[in-house]
Design an enzyme around this catalytic site. Sequence first.
Site, PDB file in Angstrom:
ATOM      1  N   ILE A  76      -9.635  24.054   5.388  1.00  0.00           N
ATOM      2  CA  ILE A  76      -8.848  25.028   6.335  1.00  0.00           C
ATOM      3  C   ILE A  76      -9.644  25.952   7.145  1.00  0.00           C
ATOM      4  N   THR A 111     -20.899  22.955  -0.328  1.00  0.00           N
ATOM      5  CA  THR A 111     -20.898  22.445  -1.376  1.00  0.00           C
ATOM      6  C   THR A 111     -20.140  21.147  -1.248  1.00  0.00           C
ATOM      7  N   ASP A 152     -25.225  30.871   1.669  1.00  0.00           N
ATOM      8  CA  ASP A 152     -24.456  31.373   0.393  1.00  0.00           C
ATOM      9  C   ASP A 152     -23.910  32.716   0.988  1.00  0.00           C
ATOM     10  N   SER A 204     -12.071  26.399  -4.396  1.00  0.00           N
ATOM     11  CA  SER A 204     -10.431  26.624  -4.109  1.00  0.00           C
ATOM     12  C   SER A 204      -9.908  25.615  -5.052  1.00  0.00           C
ATOM     13  N   ASP A 239      -1.204  32.413  -2.040  1.00  0.00           N
ATOM     14  CA  ASP A 239       0.252  32.527  -2.676  1.00  0.00           C
ATOM     15  C   ASP A 239      -0.120  32.854  -4.533  1.00  0.00           C
ATOM     16  N   GLU A 240      -1.119  32.088  -4.758  1.00  0.00           N
ATOM     17  CA  GLU A 240      -1.217  31.841  -6.180  1.00  0.00           C
ATOM     18  C   GLU A 240      -1.461  33.252  -6.877  1.00  0.00           C
ATOM     19  N   THR A 272      -9.720  34.924  -9.610  1.00  0.00           N
ATOM     20  CA  THR A 272     -10.765  35.362  -9.059  1.00  0.00           C
ATOM     21  C   THR A 272     -10.234  35.601  -7.443  1.00  0.00           C
ATOM     22  N   LYS A 273      -9.210  34.906  -7.059  1.00  0.00           N
ATOM     23  CA  LYS A 273      -8.708  35.372  -5.620  1.00  0.00           C
ATOM     24  C   LYS A 273      -8.097  36.621  -5.696  1.00  0.00           C
ATOM     25  N   PHE A 308      -3.785  17.132  -4.221  1.00  0.00           N
ATOM     26  CA  PHE A 308      -2.704  16.522  -4.473  1.00  0.00           C
ATOM     27  C   PHE A 308      -2.367  15.259  -3.455  1.00  0.00           C
ATOM     28  N   ARG A 341      -5.362  13.101  -2.432  1.00  0.00           N
ATOM     29  CA  ARG A 341      -5.753  12.074  -3.695  1.00  0.00           C
ATOM     30  C   ARG A 341      -4.623  10.943  -3.810  1.00  0.00           C
ATOM     31  N   GLY A 383      -1.588  25.414 -18.315  1.00  0.00           N
ATOM     32  CA  GLY A 383      -1.128  26.593 -17.550  1.00  0.00           C
ATOM     33  C   GLY A 383      -0.354  26.484 -16.052  1.00  0.00           C
TER      34      GLY A 383
HETATM   35  P1  NAD Z   1     -12.364  23.990   0.437  1.00  0.00           P
HETATM   36  O1  NAD Z   1     -12.817  23.872  -0.914  1.00  0.00           O
HETATM   37  O2  NAD Z   1     -11.861  22.895   1.250  1.00  0.00           O
HETATM   38  O3  NAD Z   1     -13.620  24.697   1.294  1.00  0.00           O
HETATM   39  C1  NAD Z   1     -14.319  25.881   0.967  1.00  0.00           C
HETATM   40  C2  NAD Z   1     -15.440  25.677   1.750  1.00  0.00           C
HETATM   41  O4  NAD Z   1     -16.249  26.905   1.321  1.00  0.00           O
HETATM   42  C3  NAD Z   1     -16.392  24.813   1.493  1.00  0.00           C
HETATM   43  O5  NAD Z   1     -16.871  24.280   2.977  1.00  0.00           O
HETATM   44  C4  NAD Z   1     -17.686  25.256   0.945  1.00  0.00           C
HETATM   45  O6  NAD Z   1     -18.850  24.606   1.169  1.00  0.00           O
HETATM   46  C5  NAD Z   1     -17.628  26.633   1.335  1.00  0.00           C
HETATM   47  N1  NAD Z   1     -18.256  27.470   0.139  1.00  0.00           N
HETATM   48  C6  NAD Z   1     -17.886  27.542  -1.176  1.00  0.00           C
HETATM   49  N2  NAD Z   1     -18.643  28.286  -1.624  1.00  0.00           N
HETATM   50  C7  NAD Z   1     -19.479  28.886  -0.731  1.00  0.00           C
HETATM   51  C8  NAD Z   1     -20.503  30.050  -0.834  1.00  0.00           C
HETATM   52  N3  NAD Z   1     -20.820  30.324  -1.920  1.00  0.00           N
HETATM   53  N4  NAD Z   1     -21.151  30.307   0.552  1.00  0.00           N
HETATM   54  C9  NAD Z   1     -20.832  29.731   1.600  1.00  0.00           C
HETATM   55  N5  NAD Z   1     -19.630  28.835   1.512  1.00  0.00           N
HETATM   56  C10 NAD Z   1     -19.197  28.425   0.560  1.00  0.00           C
HETATM   57  O7  NAD Z   1     -11.364  25.360   0.540  1.00  0.00           O
HETATM   58  P2  NAD Z   1      -9.962  25.390   1.371  1.00  0.00           P
HETATM   59  O8  NAD Z   1      -8.736  24.718   0.828  1.00  0.00           O
HETATM   60  O9  NAD Z   1     -10.164  25.026   2.774  1.00  0.00           O
HETATM   61  O10 NAD Z   1      -9.618  26.884   1.328  1.00  0.00           O
HETATM   62  C11 NAD Z   1      -9.996  27.922   2.182  1.00  0.00           C
HETATM   63  C12 NAD Z   1      -9.592  29.382   1.779  1.00  0.00           C
HETATM   64  O11 NAD Z   1      -8.150  29.366   1.980  1.00  0.00           O
HETATM   65  C13 NAD Z   1      -9.974  29.640   0.425  1.00  0.00           C
HETATM   66  O12 NAD Z   1     -10.315  31.087   0.313  1.00  0.00           O
HETATM   67  C14 NAD Z   1      -8.699  29.580  -0.528  1.00  0.00           C
HETATM   68  O13 NAD Z   1      -8.534  30.479  -1.417  1.00  0.00           O
HETATM   69  C15 NAD Z   1      -7.847  29.602   0.737  1.00  0.00           C
HETATM   70  N6  NAD Z   1      -6.170  28.882   0.563  1.00  0.00           N
HETATM   71  C16 NAD Z   1      -6.309  27.593   0.375  1.00  0.00           C
HETATM   72  C17 NAD Z   1      -5.151  27.005   0.447  1.00  0.00           C
HETATM   73  C18 NAD Z   1      -4.858  25.540   0.193  1.00  0.00           C
HETATM   74  O14 NAD Z   1      -3.852  24.885   0.048  1.00  0.00           O
HETATM   75  N7  NAD Z   1      -5.983  24.967   0.340  1.00  0.00           N
HETATM   76  C19 NAD Z   1      -3.968  27.803   0.660  1.00  0.00           C
HETATM   77  C20 NAD Z   1      -3.975  29.159   0.641  1.00  0.00           C
HETATM   78  C21 NAD Z   1      -5.201  29.648   0.903  1.00  0.00           C
HETATM   79  O1  DAU Z   2      -0.748  27.761  -3.207  1.00  0.00           O
HETATM   80  C1  DAU Z   2      -1.980  27.710  -2.694  1.00  0.00           C
HETATM   81  C2  DAU Z   2      -3.066  26.970  -3.342  1.00  0.00           C
HETATM   82  O2  DAU Z   2      -2.491  25.456  -3.213  1.00  0.00           O
HETATM   83  C3  DAU Z   2      -4.425  27.190  -2.843  1.00  0.00           C
HETATM   84  O3  DAU Z   2      -4.701  28.545  -3.172  1.00  0.00           O
HETATM   85  C4  DAU Z   2      -5.483  26.218  -3.384  1.00  0.00           C
HETATM   86  O4  DAU Z   2      -6.692  26.585  -3.088  1.00  0.00           O
HETATM   87  C5  DAU Z   2      -5.077  25.088  -3.549  1.00  0.00           C
HETATM   88  O5  DAU Z   2      -5.879  24.123  -3.789  1.00  0.00           O
HETATM   89  C6  DAU Z   2      -3.579  24.651  -3.785  1.00  0.00           C
HETATM   90  O6  DAU Z   2      -3.500  24.808  -5.255  1.00  0.00           O
HETATM   91  P1  DAU Z   2      -2.681  23.843  -6.102  1.00  0.00           P
HETATM   92  O7  DAU Z   2      -3.017  23.875  -7.502  1.00  0.00           O
HETATM   93  O8  DAU Z   2      -1.232  24.012  -5.885  1.00  0.00           O
HETATM   94  O9  DAU Z   2      -3.043  22.189  -5.398  1.00  0.00           O
HETATM   95  P2  DAU Z   2      -3.324  21.042  -5.889  1.00  0.00           P
HETATM   96  O10 DAU Z   2      -3.519  20.081  -4.839  1.00  0.00           O
HETATM   97  O11 DAU Z   2      -4.423  20.888  -6.784  1.00  0.00           O
HETATM   98  O12 DAU Z   2      -1.925  20.492  -6.781  1.00  0.00           O
HETATM   99  C7  DAU Z   2      -0.698  20.666  -5.894  1.00  0.00           C
HETATM  100  C8  DAU Z   2       0.191  20.281  -7.073  1.00  0.00           C
HETATM  101  O13 DAU Z   2       0.286  18.810  -7.420  1.00  0.00           O
HETATM  102  C9  DAU Z   2       0.231  21.076  -8.214  1.00  0.00           C
HETATM  103  O14 DAU Z   2       1.417  21.235  -8.786  1.00  0.00           O
HETATM  104  C10 DAU Z   2      -0.458  19.929  -9.317  1.00  0.00           C
HETATM  105  C11 DAU Z   2      -0.066  18.636  -8.791  1.00  0.00           C
HETATM  106  N1  DAU Z   2      -0.989  17.394  -8.990  1.00  0.00           N
HETATM  107  C12 DAU Z   2      -2.358  17.704  -8.328  1.00  0.00           C
HETATM  108  C13 DAU Z   2      -2.862  16.445  -8.394  1.00  0.00           C
HETATM  109  C14 DAU Z   2      -4.504  16.879  -7.891  1.00  0.00           C
HETATM  110  C15 DAU Z   2      -0.370  16.354  -9.338  1.00  0.00           C
HETATM  111  O15 DAU Z   2       0.792  16.107  -9.823  1.00  0.00           O
HETATM  112  N2  DAU Z   2      -1.121  15.301  -9.294  1.00  0.00           N
HETATM  113  C16 DAU Z   2      -2.668  15.212  -8.996  1.00  0.00           C
HETATM  114  O16 DAU Z   2      -3.515  14.343  -8.975  1.00  0.00           O
END
Ligand code: NAD
Ligand code: DAU
Length: 333
Positions: free
Chosen positions: A14, A37, A59, A83, A123-124, A152-153, A189, A192, A274
Amino acid sequence: MARRLLVTGGAGFIGSNFVHHVMEHTDDHVVVLDKLTYASNKASLEGCPTGRVELVVGDITDAPLVDELFENVDAVVHYAAESHNDNSLDNPRPFLDTNIVGTYTLLEAARRHGRRFHHISTDEVYGDLELDDPARFTETTPYNPSSPYSSTKAGSDLLVRAWVRSFGVEATISNCSNNYGPYQHIEKFIPRQITNVIRGIRPKLYGTGENVRDWIHAEDHSAAVLTILDRGVMGETYLIGADGEKDNKTVIELILTLMGQDAGAYDHVKDRPGHDLRYAIDSTKLRTELGWAPKYVDFEAGLSAAVDWYRANEAWWAPSKDGVEAFYASKGQ
Ligand code: NAD
Ligand code: DAU
């Protein structure tokens, strides 16, 4: 006037989408602070105008480095985090270090330097909803996180609120629902399953697949964050969501159909311990008070574009595919 923004985690999913958004919609300069990372990819920042984006590898828990970087920026947008829920169930420690201690380190710097701070959250933190509950999360829903990741978030959000109230730090918080789009790590998800189909591997659905996520395109998330950075009220929290509720079974079947496969050609695998049942966001406050609205309202079209992106960018994700699948296989997923 053009600002200098510090974007933590800007080489992740993001964060990199946000950097591209800032390049396209503002004249701002961006300093990305990223530890690089496994979840990051420097290639996600390719195509940004030279001279407007600088990557500092480091970091967010490194206080002297953070201090130095805060000195020369106008505002900070904090995306860096561990994340992924599944990883947090396997090894929670890095989640505590980055999400809690890292956020604390940044807040202390924001306090010392008097910098505007926007904290990206999820939102989690609110836990989950029943499938038949008409309620959606709002800014006043009580915190009730389920996993090591979401707890932790939640902790990091509470630190931000405390630093606002106790020390007057000029901060805002946003809690967004599940993002999809380009540059998302293939452990998650949607990418993948798309990359599974490309590789001839059957997609994997946890448990029954009745779990609901509220999908939003990463581009809409970026626009919302920029809106809050520009017009958000200090100390306030804004929920970001695009009315995109879908159960996982529907999403996996849609991916298969969009990719020309039989909609039933997937495996049910072990459920996540969970596993949160349903997330749903009410983003009325952001829409009415700050005037934001999502543009990617057609989920099928957005998903189809994501499929095209992963097909066209195999070099971006291929190096991590075998490792990701080996990790899941070791857990029966
Ligand atoms: P991501 O895992 O794709 O990216 C995280 C980035 O943070 C990576 O580039 C990693 O190298 C960097 N990072 C990790 N630890 C670090 C450290 N100690 N110092 C510096 N950099 C570090 O994550 P994402 O899915 O892009 O999520 C970004 C943010 O948005 C997170 O705070 C997550 O909680 C939040 N968020 C994600 C989602 C989602 O659907 N993915 C939804 C809502 C909120
Ligand atoms: O809601 C916001 C969150 O969304 C963010 O805070 C997180 O950083 C982000 O990873 C995401 O969390 P989820 O756990 O919801 O996302 P994930 O992509 O891991 O999984 C989405 C849904 O799909 C969840 O119900 C688990 C399921 N799943 C996941 C994987 C990897 C499957 O059914 N099969 C899979 O292979």
